[in-house]
Scaffold this motif. Structure first.
Motif, PDB file in Angstrom:
ATOM      1  N   VAL A   1       7.685  -6.107  -1.721  1.00  0.00           N
ATOM      2  CA  VAL A   1       6.658  -6.786  -2.495  1.00  0.00           C
ATOM      3  C   VAL A   1       5.732  -7.534  -1.541  1.00  0.00           C
ATOM      4  N   ASN A   2       4.448  -7.583  -1.877  1.00  0.00           N
ATOM      5  CA  ASN A   2       3.475  -8.367  -1.105  1.00  0.00           C
ATOM      6  C   ASN A   2       3.545  -9.824  -1.539  1.00  0.00           C
ATOM      7  N   VAL A   3       3.576 -10.739  -0.574  1.00  0.00           N
ATOM      8  CA  VAL A   3       3.597 -12.164  -0.891  1.00  0.00           C
ATOM      9  C   VAL A   3       2.615 -12.888   0.024  1.00  0.00           C
ATOM     10  N   PHE A   4       2.116 -14.007  -0.465  1.00  0.00           N
ATOM     11  CA  PHE A   4       1.303 -14.921   0.334  1.00  0.00           C
ATOM     12  C   PHE A   4       2.069 -16.208   0.493  1.00  0.00           C
ATOM     13  N   LEU A   5       2.309 -16.596   1.745  1.00  0.00           N
ATOM     14  CA  LEU A   5       3.038 -17.813   2.048  1.00  0.00           C
ATOM     15  C   LEU A   5       2.048 -18.889   2.483  1.00  0.00           C
ATOM     16  N   PRO A   6       1.722 -19.859   1.612  1.00  0.00           N
ATOM     17  CA  PRO A   6       0.730 -20.888   1.967  1.00  0.00           C
ATOM     18  C   PRO A   6       1.316 -21.925   2.907  1.00  0.00           C
ATOM     19  N   THR A   7       0.440 -22.555   3.665  1.00  0.00           N
ATOM     20  CA  THR A   7       0.851 -23.638   4.542  1.00  0.00           C
ATOM     21  C   THR A   7       0.764 -24.975   3.799  1.00  0.00           C
ATOM     22  N   THR A   8       1.364 -25.993   4.371  1.00  0.00           N
ATOM     23  CA  THR A   8       1.404 -27.327   3.769  1.00  0.00           C
ATOM     24  C   THR A   8       0.765 -28.328   4.734  1.00  0.00           C
ATOM     25  N   PRO A   9      -0.090 -29.231   4.259  1.00  0.00           N
ATOM     26  CA  PRO A   9      -0.493 -29.467   2.861  1.00  0.00           C
ATOM     27  C   PRO A   9      -1.749 -28.707   2.451  1.00  0.00           C
ATOM     28  N   ASN A  10      -2.250 -27.807   3.314  1.00  0.00           N
ATOM     29  CA  ASN A  10      -3.467 -27.048   3.014  1.00  0.00           C
ATOM     30  C   ASN A  10      -3.081 -25.644   2.572  1.00  0.00           C
ATOM     31  N   PRO A  11      -3.047 -25.365   1.265  1.00  0.00           N
ATOM     32  CA  PRO A  11      -2.581 -24.058   0.803  1.00  0.00           C
ATOM     33  C   PRO A  11      -3.627 -22.951   0.916  1.00  0.00           C
ATOM     34  N   THR A  12      -4.838 -23.265   1.408  1.00  0.00           N
ATOM     35  CA  THR A  12      -5.857 -22.222   1.538  1.00  0.00           C
ATOM     36  C   THR A  12      -5.610 -21.335   2.742  1.00  0.00           C
ATOM     37  N   SER A  13      -4.758 -21.758   3.669  1.00  0.00           N
ATOM     38  CA  SER A  13      -4.374 -20.902   4.789  1.00  0.00           C
ATOM     39  C   SER A  13      -2.899 -20.553   4.654  1.00  0.00           C
ATOM     40  N   GLY A  14      -2.492 -19.496   5.325  1.00  0.00           N
ATOM     41  CA  GLY A  14      -1.105 -19.080   5.206  1.00  0.00           C
ATOM     42  C   GLY A  14      -0.883 -17.723   5.833  1.00  0.00           C
ATOM     43  N   PHE A  15       0.151 -17.039   5.363  1.00  0.00           N
ATOM     44  CA  PHE A  15       0.554 -15.764   5.934  1.00  0.00           C
ATOM     45  C   PHE A  15       0.713 -14.725   4.829  1.00  0.00           C
ATOM     46  N   PHE A  16       0.235 -13.516   5.116  1.00  0.00           N
ATOM     47  CA  PHE A  16       0.485 -12.375   4.235  1.00  0.00           C
ATOM     48  C   PHE A  16       1.713 -11.647   4.761  1.00  0.00           C
ATOM     49  N   MET A  17       2.696 -11.446   3.882  1.00  0.00           N
ATOM     50  CA  MET A  17       3.963 -10.864   4.300  1.00  0.00           C
ATOM     51  C   MET A  17       4.404  -9.793   3.313  1.00  0.00           C
ATOM     52  N   ILE A  18       5.132  -8.809   3.824  1.00  0.00           N
ATOM     53  CA  ILE A  18       5.760  -7.771   3.004  1.00  0.00           C
ATOM     54  C   ILE A  18       7.258  -7.946   3.150  1.00  0.00           C
ATOM     55  N   VAL A  19       7.916  -8.330   2.074  1.00  0.00           N
ATOM     56  CA  VAL A  19       9.332  -8.692   2.151  1.00  0.00           C
ATOM     57  C   VAL A  19      10.131  -7.844   1.168  1.00  0.00           C
ATOM     58  N   PRO A  20      11.413  -7.633   1.427  1.00  0.00           N
ATOM     59  CA  PRO A  20      12.258  -6.902   0.476  1.00  0.00           C
ATOM     60  C   PRO A  20      12.368  -7.665  -0.840  1.00  0.00           C
TER      61      PRO A  20
ATOM     62  N   ALA B   1       0.827  -1.197   0.000  1.00  0.00           N
ATOM     63  CA  ALA B   1       0.000   0.000   0.000  1.00  0.00           C
ATOM     64  C   ALA B   1       0.869   1.258   0.000  1.00  0.00           C
ATOM     65  N   GLN B   2       0.263   2.371  -0.382  1.00  0.00           N
ATOM     66  CA  GLN B   2       1.029   3.612  -0.502  1.00  0.00           C
ATOM     67  C   GLN B   2       1.671   4.017   0.814  1.00  0.00           C
ATOM     68  N   GLU B   3       0.943   3.874   1.917  1.00  0.00           N
ATOM     69  CA  GLU B   3       1.511   4.243   3.216  1.00  0.00           C
ATOM     70  C   GLU B   3       2.686   3.352   3.576  1.00  0.00           C
ATOM     71  N   VAL B   4       2.564   2.050   3.278  1.00  0.00           N
ATOM     72  CA  VAL B   4       3.662   1.121   3.549  1.00  0.00           C
ATOM     73  C   VAL B   4       4.869   1.467   2.681  1.00  0.00           C
ATOM     74  N   THR B   5       4.628   1.778   1.408  1.00  0.00           N
ATOM     75  CA  THR B   5       5.716   2.151   0.510  1.00  0.00           C
ATOM     76  C   THR B   5       6.400   3.423   0.965  1.00  0.00           C
ATOM     77  N   ALA B   6       5.609   4.388   1.461  1.00  0.00           N
ATOM     78  CA  ALA B   6       6.191   5.650   1.926  1.00  0.00           C
ATOM     79  C   ALA B   6       7.086   5.448   3.140  1.00  0.00           C
ATOM     80  N   LYS B   7       6.786   4.464   3.969  1.00  0.00           N
ATOM     81  CA  LYS B   7       7.571   4.237   5.186  1.00  0.00           C
ATOM     82  C   LYS B   7       8.720   3.265   4.967  1.00  0.00           C
ATOM     83  N   LEU B   8       8.548   2.292   4.064  1.00  0.00           N
ATOM     84  CA  LEU B   8       9.581   1.274   3.864  1.00  0.00           C
ATOM     85  C   LEU B   8      10.422   1.512   2.619  1.00  0.00           C
ATOM     86  N   GLY B   9       9.851   2.177   1.618  1.00  0.00           N
ATOM     87  CA  GLY B   9      10.521   2.320   0.341  1.00  0.00           C
ATOM     88  C   GLY B   9       9.839   1.493  -0.731  1.00  0.00           C
ATOM     89  N   GLU B  10      10.322   1.598  -1.950  1.00  0.00           N
ATOM     90  CA  GLU B  10       9.664   0.948  -3.078  1.00  0.00           C
ATOM     91  C   GLU B  10      10.186  -0.458  -3.358  1.00  0.00           C
TER      92      GLU B  10
END
Length: 216
Positions: free
Chosen positions: A157-176, A145-154
């Motif tokens: 990237v947003n990523v979704f890290l799925p769990t195993t073996p059920n990929p419908t759950s997981g974690f939303f992460m913002i990583v370099p 998001a714009q606010e996140v970009t303004a504080k962290l830089g450009e």
């Protein structure tokens, strides 16, 4: 005996999981129809209740009606008149407190996931998780998001890290972005690899196979 048992599992396991997923989806559709029918039964006089209940208990009717309603709604949505009604409905939903926040969030998520030009699950990536010495497969879902970009830089990237073996759950992460490695495998192949807990290798594209052969 062990060989026969494993062979039987290999036949029944994918079939059972597929049937379980399809049955769950159909059960959800039938549950929606059942809720509507219960509301109608509560409103109409008692003399109509036996007929409505008999109609409700017919196997497959709920699924057929819900699917038909969804298809009919989609047909109306792509027409000019249907778009006018959708705009009026959106305006109504956005004026109701609490409802508007839930409605708008679900609307944005569904539009992103089901639109052909959306950024959801655009590519498979390798990220460092859960510590700097290990890697996990994640999916790029867009830019922060714009606010996140303004504080962290450009360079994030947003990523979704799925769990195993059920990929419908997981974690939303913002990583370099510099700490991610883009994979050549498709999103579908990456999902298969995750669900199988790494036991099913992804299919290598033909161009990569040719490059590997030339390098060797």
């Amino acid at each position: 005996m062990k060989k026969y048992f494993i062979a039987g599992i290999l036949v029944w396991a994918p079939m059972s999981v597929t049937i379980w997923v399809i049955a769950g989806g159909l059960g959800m559709l039938d549950g929606v129809f059942g809720s509507v029918m219960r509301a109608i039964i509560a409103v109409f006089p008692n003399q109509f209740e036996p007929d409505l209940q008999h109609f409700r208990d017919l196997p497959g009717v709920g699924i057929l009606i819900v699917v038909s309603v969804i298809m009919f709604t989609g047909l109306l949505a792509i027409n000019f008149a249907g778009q006018w009604w959708l705009r009026a409905w959106d305006n109504l939903m956005h004026r109701i407190p609490i409802v508007r926040s839930i409605y708008s969030s679900v609307q944005q998520v569904s539009s992103t996931l089901f639109s052909g030009n959306g950024q959801a699950f655009s590519k498979a990536l390798l990220i460092r998780y859960p510590h700097a010495e290990s890697w996990a497969i994640a999916f790029q879902t867009g830019a922060p998001a714009q606010e996140v970009t303004a504080k962290l830089g450009e360079n994030y990237v947003n990523v979704f890290l799925p769990t195993t073996p059920n990929p419908t759950s997981g974690f939303f992460m913002i990583v370099p972005r510099s700490q991610t490695i883009e994979l050549d495998m498709s999103v579908e192949e990456a999902l298969k690899h995750i669900v199988s807990m790494g036991s099913v290798p992804p299919t290598i594209p033909n161009d990569l196979t040719v490059k590997s052969a030339h390098s060797s």
